[in-house]
Design a protein around this motif. Structure first.
Motif, PDB file in Angstrom:
ATOM      1  N   PHE A 180      10.608   1.995  -8.853  1.00 12.49           N
ATOM      2  CA  PHE A 180      11.146   1.536 -10.127  1.00 12.49           C
ATOM      3  C   PHE A 180      10.710   2.372 -11.323  1.00 12.49           C
ATOM      4  CE2 PHE A 180      11.353  -2.743  -7.920  1.00 12.49           C
ATOM      5  CZ  PHE A 180      12.734  -2.736  -7.816  1.00 12.49           C
ATOM      6  N   ASP A 181       9.516   2.951 -11.285  1.00 14.16           N
ATOM      7  CA  ASP A 181       9.008   3.691 -12.437  1.00 14.16           C
ATOM      8  C   ASP A 181       9.975   4.826 -12.789  1.00 14.16           C
ATOM      9  OD1 ASP A 181       7.474   5.657 -14.038  1.00 14.16           O
ATOM     10  OD2 ASP A 181       5.790   4.322 -13.651  1.00 14.16           O
ATOM     11  N   TRP A 182      10.396   4.884 -14.052  1.00 20.18           N
ATOM     12  CA  TRP A 182      11.385   5.868 -14.490  1.00 20.18           C
ATOM     13  C   TRP A 182      10.891   7.297 -14.335  1.00 20.18           C
ATOM     14  CZ3 TRP A 182      16.273   6.020 -14.666  1.00 20.18           C
ATOM     15  CH2 TRP A 182      16.953   6.992 -15.382  1.00 20.18           C
ATOM     16  N   GLU A 183       9.596   7.488 -14.389  1.00 19.78           N
ATOM     17  CA  GLU A 183       9.030   8.825 -14.213  1.00 19.78           C
ATOM     18  C   GLU A 183       9.472   9.441 -12.883  1.00 19.78           C
ATOM     19  OE1 GLU A 183       4.598  10.973 -14.431  1.00 19.78           O
ATOM     20  OE2 GLU A 183       4.769   8.771 -14.320  1.00 19.78           O
ATOM     21  N   VAL A 184       9.605   8.602 -11.871  1.00 26.44           N
ATOM     22  CA  VAL A 184      10.081   9.047 -10.557  1.00 26.44           C
ATOM     23  C   VAL A 184      11.573   8.799 -10.403  1.00 26.44           C
ATOM     24  CG1 VAL A 184       9.911   8.628  -8.059  1.00 26.44           C
ATOM     25  CG2 VAL A 184       7.836   8.674  -9.462  1.00 26.44           C
ATOM     26  N   ARG A 185      12.009   7.626 -10.819  1.00 19.77           N
ATOM     27  CA  ARG A 185      13.372   7.177 -10.530  1.00 19.77           C
ATOM     28  C   ARG A 185      14.434   8.131 -11.074  1.00 19.77           C
ATOM     29  NH1 ARG A 185      14.803   2.516  -8.422  1.00 19.77           N
ATOM     30  NH2 ARG A 185      16.951   1.778  -8.612  1.00 19.77           N
ATOM     31  N   GLN A 186      14.199   8.688 -12.245  1.00 21.26           N
ATOM     32  CA  GLN A 186      15.199   9.577 -12.853  1.00 21.26           C
ATOM     33  C   GLN A 186      15.483  10.803 -12.002  1.00 21.26           C
ATOM     34  OE1 GLN A 186      13.745  11.619 -16.467  1.00 21.26           O
ATOM     35  NE2 GLN A 186      11.682  10.957 -15.877  1.00 21.26           N
ATOM     36  N   HIS A 187      14.570  11.136 -11.075  1.00 20.18           N
ATOM     37  CA  HIS A 187      14.744  12.317 -10.238  1.00 20.18           C
ATOM     38  C   HIS A 187      15.342  11.999  -8.867  1.00 20.18           C
ATOM     39  CE1 HIS A 187      12.566  14.778 -13.092  1.00 20.18           C
ATOM     40  NE2 HIS A 187      11.565  13.902 -13.082  1.00 20.18           N
ATOM     41  N   ILE A 188      15.414  10.732  -8.505  1.00 21.41           N
ATOM     42  CA  ILE A 188      15.830  10.412  -7.138  1.00 21.41           C
ATOM     43  C   ILE A 188      17.088   9.562  -7.057  1.00 21.41           C
ATOM     44  CG2 ILE A 188      13.457  10.608  -6.279  1.00 21.41           C
ATOM     45  CD1 ILE A 188      13.356   7.551  -6.114  1.00 21.41           C
ATOM     46  N   VAL A 189      17.447   8.865  -8.134  1.00 18.82           N
ATOM     47  CA  VAL A 189      18.542   7.896  -8.084  1.00 18.82           C
ATOM     48  C   VAL A 189      19.702   8.367  -8.955  1.00 18.82           C
ATOM     49  CG1 VAL A 189      19.215   5.554  -8.753  1.00 18.82           C
ATOM     50  CG2 VAL A 189      17.094   5.926  -7.506  1.00 18.82           C
ATOM     51  N   ASP A 190      20.919   8.234  -8.431  1.00 17.55           N
ATOM     52  CA  ASP A 190      22.129   8.636  -9.156  1.00 17.55           C
ATOM     53  C   ASP A 190      23.098   7.463  -9.270  1.00 17.55           C
ATOM     54  OD1 ASP A 190      24.080  10.315 -10.370  1.00 17.55           O
ATOM     55  OD2 ASP A 190      25.067  10.554  -8.433  1.00 17.55           O
ATOM     56  N   HIS A 191      22.604   6.362  -9.785  1.00 14.74           N
ATOM     57  CA  HIS A 191      23.474   5.234 -10.122  1.00 14.74           C
ATOM     58  C   HIS A 191      22.815   4.496 -11.272  1.00 14.74           C
ATOM     59  CE1 HIS A 191      20.609   2.655  -8.038  1.00 14.74           C
ATOM     60  NE2 HIS A 191      20.781   3.361  -6.925  1.00 14.74           N
ATOM     61  N   ASP A 192      23.455   3.464 -11.770  1.00 13.51           N
ATOM     62  CA  ASP A 192      23.011   2.813 -13.003  1.00 13.51           C
ATOM     63  C   ASP A 192      22.164   1.570 -12.786  1.00 13.51           C
ATOM     64  OD1 ASP A 192      24.395   4.729 -14.475  1.00 13.51           O
ATOM     65  OD2 ASP A 192      26.246   3.531 -14.504  1.00 13.51           O
TER      66      ASP A 192
END
Length: 387
Positions: A180-192
């Protein structure tokens, strides 16, 4: 680990006190896996005794066509790509019916975020499956899918859940959580669908009486502090709703071979190493110790291998999922060596061989049947870790 901190954590665990964020990070820093496993085994024994839960289920992925291109995912295909597929509802029903002679009690349904399938396809699918398998629990759709249904239907998540429940939905699945942490999530997830919507949808499901699992994808670019943060967010939501039945650590998988069309879709693997068996056991142990308010921790054997799954039972886990059958999401990516399917007898043997007592459950974790454990008269029969 400092001896004083070690004693402090031990005292908390044996007193049943909640561990802090700092405790969780310290546990991950420990290299004493036997100590971690012993503490986690104590907690799982207090909660579940020598039981290991399983069910007879089938995973059903009705489409791999997906609007998203998440960095870790090798399952998704775009419309028109080779190997892209979407099942007709009749095909999904046929595949599900094939498991009826095995005594199936659950269908686990997860799909891609299909860009053109109409919203009505999904409740119609559940209704058709429930009609032919009325006694089978339908565990279907991630919070990410529910959020997608909001977008394509114009309905609220509340209305969507009501309609799916009317069609037979018994539980959401736990996917879409990743880290869930955005520091990681922004690099691994491509949905909203991020923490705010994921938690909103599970909170809503819990308010309607649904019990759900929750998950964490580990072993990629995250650090231990991100894992601890992830569990604490879920723990706090569980404090609020009490709706999570089980926590499932999911091991991130590499592509061990190119896809059939020659495209390697996993964009993380060039800079990642999959978690080792020892790291997997540490994740199970720390998760069991931190997640004090969820009754069960599941090892999804498909992602961990059978030997590590058995060892996980002595490191906090008390559930081995089920027969699974054709789990496409990682079997399309890896060459890990796990089978597509385990029969009830296979699971009974796996659990007994690890020294535990098998308990068959349904989707709601109601006991369907308790089985005899290992034969104590056999000298070579393993026993659960002594406390």
């Amino acid at each position: 680990m400092d001896a004083g901190l070690r004693r402090e954590i031990e005292d908390k665990v044996f007193a049943g006190e909640r561990l802090s964020r700092e405790d969780g990070i310290a546990l991950y820093a420990s290299d004493d896996l036997a100590w971690l496993g012993g503490l986690a085994h104590h907690v799982r024994t207090v909660k579940n005794g020598d039981k290991v839960h399983f069910n007879v289920n089938r995973h059903l992925n009705m489409t791999n066509v997906c609007n998203a291109s998440c960095a870790y995912c090798s399952f998704q295909r775009k419309p028109g790509e080779k190997d892209a597929y979407t099942m007709r509802i009749e095909e999904a029903v046929r595949l599900a019916k094939e498991m009826e002679p095995d005594g199936i009690t659950e269908l686990h349904i997860v799909n891609g975020l299909h860009p053109t399938l109409p919203w009505r396809y999904y409740p119609r699918s559940l209704s058709a499956l429930k009609e032919v398998l009325p006694n089978v629990g339908l565990k279907a759709f991630t919070a990410t899918e529910i959020h997608w249904f909001e977008k394509i239907s114009g309905l609220s998540a509340s209305d969507i859940l009501d309609e799916l429940m009317d069609a037979g939905l018994e539980s959401l699945t736990g996917g879409g959580a990743e880290i869930f942490d955005w520091e990681v999530r922004q690099h691994i997830v491509d949905h909203d669908t991020h923490w705010e919507d994921w938690s909103r949808i599970h909170r809503l499901a819990h308010s309607k009486g649904l019990k759900t699992p929750c998950t964490m994808l580990y072993g990629h670019i995250e650090e231990p502090r991100h894992r601890v943060d992830h569990v604490i967010r879920l723990r706090e939501l569980q404090d609020e709703t009490g709706g999570f039945q089980v926590f499932i650590p999911l091991r991130y998988q590499h592509d061990f071979h190119d896809s059939k069309d020659g495209i390697v879709r996993n964009r993380l693997q060039a800079r990642t190493n999959m978690a080792t068996g020892a790291e997997a056991l540490k994740v199970f142990a720390v998760s069991r110790l931190m997640f004090d308010n969820v009754p069960h921790v599941k090892c999804f054997w498909v992602m961990h291998g059978l030997a590590t799954a058995q060892l996980a039972l002595n490191h906090g886990a008390d559930d081995l999922d089920g027969s699974v059958v054709e789990y496409k999401i990682t079997h399309d990516a890896d060459d890990f060596g796990t089978p597509n399917k385990m029969t009830r007898d296979d699971l009974l043997e796996l659990i007994r061989d690890a020294g535990f007592r098998p308990v068959e459950r349904n989707t709601r974790y109601e006991t369907l049947r308790e089985y005899e454990g290992p034969d104590p008269a056999r000298r070579d029969t393993p026993q659960p870790m002594k406390l």
